[in-house]
Design a protein around this motif. Structure first.
Motif, PDB file in Angstrom:
ATOM      1  N   SER A   1       0.800  -1.083   0.007  1.00 56.29           N
ATOM      2  CA  SER A   1       0.026   0.181   0.150  1.00 56.29           C
ATOM      3  C   SER A   1       0.945   1.224   0.022  1.00 56.29           C
ATOM      4  CB  SER A   1      -1.054  -0.136   1.015  1.00 56.29           C
ATOM      5  OG  SER A   1      -1.968   0.881   1.278  1.00 56.29           O
ATOM      6  N   GLU A   2       1.813   1.297   0.937  1.00 49.55           N
ATOM      7  CA  GLU A   2       2.841   2.527   1.087  1.00 49.55           C
ATOM      8  C   GLU A   2       3.682   2.698  -0.412  1.00 49.55           C
ATOM      9  OE1 GLU A   2       4.247   5.734   1.989  1.00 49.55           O
ATOM     10  OE2 GLU A   2       2.842   4.904   3.094  1.00 49.55           O
ATOM     11  N   LEU A   3       3.976   1.508  -0.926  1.00 47.27           N
ATOM     12  CA  LEU A   3       5.034   1.847  -1.982  1.00 47.27           C
ATOM     13  C   LEU A   3       4.061   2.139  -3.370  1.00 47.27           C
ATOM     14  CD1 LEU A   3       7.565  -1.143  -1.626  1.00 47.27           C
ATOM     15  CD2 LEU A   3       7.752   1.360  -1.189  1.00 47.27           C
ATOM     16  N   VAL A   4       2.845   1.494  -3.619  1.00 52.13           N
ATOM     17  CA  VAL A   4       1.916   1.973  -4.721  1.00 52.13           C
ATOM     18  C   VAL A   4       1.537   3.285  -4.449  1.00 52.13           C
ATOM     19  CG1 VAL A   4      -0.207   1.519  -5.483  1.00 52.13           C
ATOM     20  CG2 VAL A   4       1.178  -0.574  -5.045  1.00 52.13           C
ATOM     21  N   THR A   5       1.343   3.787  -3.227  1.00 55.71           N
ATOM     22  CA  THR A   5       0.722   5.171  -2.829  1.00 55.71           C
ATOM     23  C   THR A   5       1.833   6.170  -3.283  1.00 55.71           C
ATOM     24  OG1 THR A   5      -0.616   4.554  -1.219  1.00 55.71           O
ATOM     25  CG2 THR A   5       0.021   6.808  -1.289  1.00 55.71           C
ATOM     26  N   ASN A   6       2.958   5.924  -2.834  1.00 58.29           N
ATOM     27  CA  ASN A   6       4.313   6.767  -3.357  1.00 58.29           C
ATOM     28  C   ASN A   6       4.602   6.738  -4.991  1.00 58.29           C
ATOM     29  OD1 ASN A   6       4.755   7.167  -0.661  1.00 58.29           O
ATOM     30  ND2 ASN A   6       6.642   6.073  -0.486  1.00 58.29           N
ATOM     31  N   ALA A   7       4.387   5.763  -5.511  1.00 58.61           N
ATOM     32  CA  ALA A   7       4.313   5.683  -6.924  1.00 58.61           C
ATOM     33  C   ALA A   7       3.424   6.388  -7.618  1.00 58.61           C
ATOM     34  CB  ALA A   7       4.476   4.214  -7.453  1.00 58.61           C
ATOM     35  N   LEU A   8       2.220   6.374  -7.247  1.00 53.77           N
ATOM     36  CA  LEU A   8       1.221   6.940  -7.740  1.00 53.77           C
ATOM     37  C   LEU A   8       1.244   8.627  -7.246  1.00 53.77           C
ATOM     38  CD1 LEU A   8      -2.068   4.895  -6.794  1.00 53.77           C
ATOM     39  CD2 LEU A   8      -1.016   5.359  -9.149  1.00 53.77           C
ATOM     40  N   ARG A   9       1.849   9.094  -6.179  1.00 51.34           N
ATOM     41  CA  ARG A   9       1.746  10.425  -5.565  1.00 51.34           C
ATOM     42  C   ARG A   9       3.037  10.841  -6.339  1.00 51.34           C
ATOM     43  NH1 ARG A   9       1.244  11.041   0.446  1.00 51.34           N
ATOM     44  NH2 ARG A   9      -1.050  10.520  -0.094  1.00 51.34           N
ATOM     45  N   HIS A  10       4.198  10.358  -6.225  1.00 50.58           N
ATOM     46  CA  HIS A  10       5.558  10.848  -6.558  1.00 50.58           C
ATOM     47  C   HIS A  10       6.244  10.154  -7.502  1.00 50.58           C
ATOM     48  CE1 HIS A  10       5.201  12.576  -2.406  1.00 50.58           C
ATOM     49  NE2 HIS A  10       5.265  11.453  -1.787  1.00 50.58           N
ATOM     50  N   GLY A  11       5.681   9.395  -8.117  1.00 52.33           N
ATOM     51  CA  GLY A  11       6.398   8.512  -9.213  1.00 52.33           C
ATOM     52  C   GLY A  11       5.872   8.495 -10.527  1.00 52.33           C
ATOM     53  N   GLY A  12       5.042   9.515 -10.898  1.00 51.30           N
ATOM     54  CA  GLY A  12       4.568   9.694 -12.224  1.00 51.30           C
ATOM     55  C   GLY A  12       3.016   9.258 -12.381  1.00 51.30           C
ATOM     56  N   GLY A  13       2.482   8.610 -11.375  1.00 52.27           N
ATOM     57  CA  GLY A  13       0.999   8.282 -11.596  1.00 52.27           C
ATOM     58  C   GLY A  13       0.594   6.969 -11.955  1.00 52.27           C
ATOM     59  N   THR A  14       1.741   6.243 -12.257  1.00 51.68           N
ATOM     60  CA  THR A  14       1.559   4.749 -12.915  1.00 51.68           C
ATOM     61  C   THR A  14       2.525   3.729 -12.147  1.00 51.68           C
ATOM     62  OG1 THR A  14       2.842   4.931 -14.651  1.00 51.68           O
ATOM     63  CG2 THR A  14       0.627   5.650 -15.016  1.00 51.68           C
TER      64      THR A  14
ATOM     65  N   SER B   1       0.849  17.754   9.496  1.00 48.33           N
ATOM     66  CA  SER B   1      -0.061  18.513   8.997  1.00 48.33           C
ATOM     67  C   SER B   1      -0.942  17.820   7.596  1.00 48.33           C
ATOM     68  CB  SER B   1       0.365  19.819   8.473  1.00 48.33           C
ATOM     69  OG  SER B   1       1.236  19.731   7.537  1.00 48.33           O
ATOM     70  N   GLY B   2      -0.114  16.736   7.523  1.00 49.26           N
ATOM     71  CA  GLY B   2      -0.890  16.023   6.467  1.00 49.26           C
ATOM     72  C   GLY B   2      -0.244  15.746   5.264  1.00 49.26           C
ATOM     73  N   THR B   3       1.073  16.066   4.977  1.00 47.36           N
ATOM     74  CA  THR B   3       1.948  15.834   3.767  1.00 47.36           C
ATOM     75  C   THR B   3       2.858  14.798   3.688  1.00 47.36           C
ATOM     76  OG1 THR B   3       3.772  17.179   4.379  1.00 47.36           O
ATOM     77  CG2 THR B   3       1.974  18.506   3.390  1.00 47.36           C
ATOM     78  N   GLY B   4       2.463  14.093   4.714  1.00 49.11           N
ATOM     79  CA  GLY B   4       3.446  12.532   4.664  1.00 49.11           C
ATOM     80  C   GLY B   4       4.770  12.557   5.412  1.00 49.11           C
ATOM     81  N   GLY B   5       5.397  11.776   5.109  1.00 54.74           N
ATOM     82  CA  GLY B   5       6.924  11.527   5.571  1.00 54.74           C
ATOM     83  C   GLY B   5       7.032  10.287   6.336  1.00 54.74           C
ATOM     84  N   PHE B   6       5.780   9.586   6.686  1.00 56.45           N
ATOM     85  CA  PHE B   6       5.949   8.328   7.406  1.00 56.45           C
ATOM     86  C   PHE B   6       6.327   7.093   6.801  1.00 56.45           C
ATOM     87  CE2 PHE B   6       3.257  11.601   9.604  1.00 56.45           C
ATOM     88  CZ  PHE B   6       3.617  11.447  10.718  1.00 56.45           C
ATOM     89  N   GLY B   7       5.584   7.091   5.482  1.00 54.79           N
ATOM     90  CA  GLY B   7       5.776   5.799   4.845  1.00 54.79           C
ATOM     91  C   GLY B   7       7.079   5.150   4.550  1.00 54.79           C
ATOM     92  N   TRP B   8       7.987   5.843   4.116  1.00 58.74           N
ATOM     93  CA  TRP B   8       9.426   5.184   3.738  1.00 58.74           C
ATOM     94  C   TRP B   8      10.122   4.687   4.774  1.00 58.74           C
ATOM     95  CZ3 TRP B   8      11.278   2.570   0.450  1.00 58.74           C
ATOM     96  CH2 TRP B   8      12.691   2.227   0.161  1.00 58.74           C
ATOM     97  N   PRO B   9      10.160   5.497   6.143  1.00 55.86           N
ATOM     98  CA  PRO B   9      10.799   4.963   7.390  1.00 55.86           C
ATOM     99  C   PRO B   9      10.054   3.484   7.709  1.00 55.86           C
ATOM    100  CG  PRO B   9      10.366   7.310   7.437  1.00 55.86           C
ATOM    101  CD  PRO B   9       9.816   6.961   6.115  1.00 55.86           C
TER     102      PRO B   9
END
Length: 128
Positions: A48-61, A93-101
């Motif tokens: 879930s975290e890696l897919v979310t990151n790919a969608l949000r930061h990795g180009g959307g696919t 505040s909601g912008t993240g930073g928890f997933g990769w750790p």
């Protein structure tokens, strides 16, 4: 010994993290040697975290590959961005930073490789 792998998509997809979690659970249900509940939850959380990151930061696919090894489950997420995930101070505040750790705490090992022609693959090996 489980030595199966599966591509959850024939090519890059934009399916939601919820869809990736469902497909991961279906993959885990096919294993000859089922995972303990805690291990299964960790695999699903990392997907879930890696897919979310790919969608949000990795180009959307992304493309998701799962492989069962004798001692672990390998999660590999491919996306078109060349930028690797980075550790950053979590933002309450909601912008993240928890997933990769979190991914790095749950995984036995993580590895990021550049893909030929651009993009990257983020891999995490989780215990069985």
């Amino acid at each position: 010994m489980d030595t199966m792998g599966t591509d959850l998509a024939a090519g890059p997809v934009t399916a939601s993290p919820a869809s990736a979690r469902e497909r991961t659970r279906a993959f885990l249900d096919t294993l000859a040697r089922p995972l303990a509940e805690e291990a299964e939850q960790s695999v699903v959380l990392v997907v879930s975290e890696l897919v979310t990151n790919a969608l949000r930061h990795g180009g959307g696919t992304y493309t998701l590959d799962l492989t069962a090894h004798p001692d672990g489950i390998e999660v590999a997420v491919h996306d078109p961005s060349p930028h690797p995930p980075v550790m950053r101070t979590p933002d309450l505040s909601g912008t993240g930073g928890f997933g990769w750790p979190m991914v790095n705490r749950l995984a036995l090992a993580t590895h990021i490789t550049a893909a030929p022609g651009g993009g990257k693959t983020v891999r995490a090996l989780l215990p069985r």
